[in-house]
Design an enzyme around this catalytic site. Sequence first.
Site, PDB file in Angstrom:
ATOM      1  N   HIS A  54       0.982  -1.626   0.080  1.00 22.68           N
ATOM      2  CA  HIS A  54      -0.046  -0.065   0.021  1.00 22.68           C
ATOM      3  C   HIS A  54       0.603   1.237   0.268  1.00 22.68           C
ATOM      4  CE1 HIS A  54      -3.790  -1.915   1.785  1.00 22.68           C
ATOM      5  NE2 HIS A  54      -3.000  -3.196   0.567  1.00 22.68           N
ATOM      6  N   GLU A  56       1.039   3.832   1.647  1.00 24.19           N
ATOM      7  CA  GLU A  56       1.211   4.494   3.775  1.00 24.19           C
ATOM      8  C   GLU A  56       2.767   3.650   3.495  1.00 24.19           C
ATOM      9  OE1 GLU A  56      -3.372   4.716   3.040  1.00 24.19           O
ATOM     10  OE2 GLU A  56      -1.696   3.134   2.378  1.00 24.19           O
ATOM     11  N   CYS A  84      -5.842   1.646   5.812  1.00 25.97           N
ATOM     12  CA  CYS A  84      -6.649   0.701   6.364  1.00 25.97           C
ATOM     13  C   CYS A  84      -5.725  -0.001   7.931  1.00 25.97           C
ATOM     14  CB  CYS A  84      -6.371  -1.039   6.040  1.00 25.97           C
ATOM     15  SG  CYS A  84      -4.862  -1.449   5.346  1.00 25.97           S
ATOM     16  N   CYS A  87      -2.489  -0.539   7.146  1.00 29.76           N
ATOM     17  CA  CYS A  87      -1.016   0.785   7.561  1.00 29.76           C
ATOM     18  C   CYS A  87      -1.223   1.746   8.122  1.00 29.76           C
ATOM     19  CB  CYS A  87      -1.657   1.280   5.934  1.00 29.76           C
ATOM     20  SG  CYS A  87      -1.569   0.430   4.994  1.00 29.76           S
TER      21      CYS A  87
END
Length: 153
Positions: A54, A56, A84, A87
Amino acid sequence: MTHQAHMQRAVDIARRSKQDGGAAIGAVLVHNTTGEIVATGESLVRHTMDPSAHAETNCIRQACSQLQSLDLGDYSLYCTLEPCHMCLSCAAWAGLPAIYFGAYREDVDGALFEVGGDYSAEKLAANMQLPSDRTMTVTGGVLRQECADLLRS
């Protein structure tokens, strides 16, 4: 620089990610005192076939590697989409005191955010078990419409 200026940089990264065939999600890590952007990240999930890639987490990985530190307590994370669970946990493990995001999950296609129920990154962060000397705040809605529009288009 302002929260909007940092988020605009994350939006620029998200646009580039989208142009490269990835998800339109971007992140930047900013030093809290100087305002310097020390790392950036984009979603590489599809490119790498890595579900943990992801924007992040990629940003946090880059910063830790570059700074040679696991402690990012002097930095804040800006991301274009509500983070999420994974993260948020990564940010907590890195000691980030603040996360700012643009679009909420309800602003975008549900396929981007497969978390059901009454999920809220802001609520989840407030209830995370962190070391006693740490706090982490999560604030959403920075350039919300621009981030949502990018993720919807």
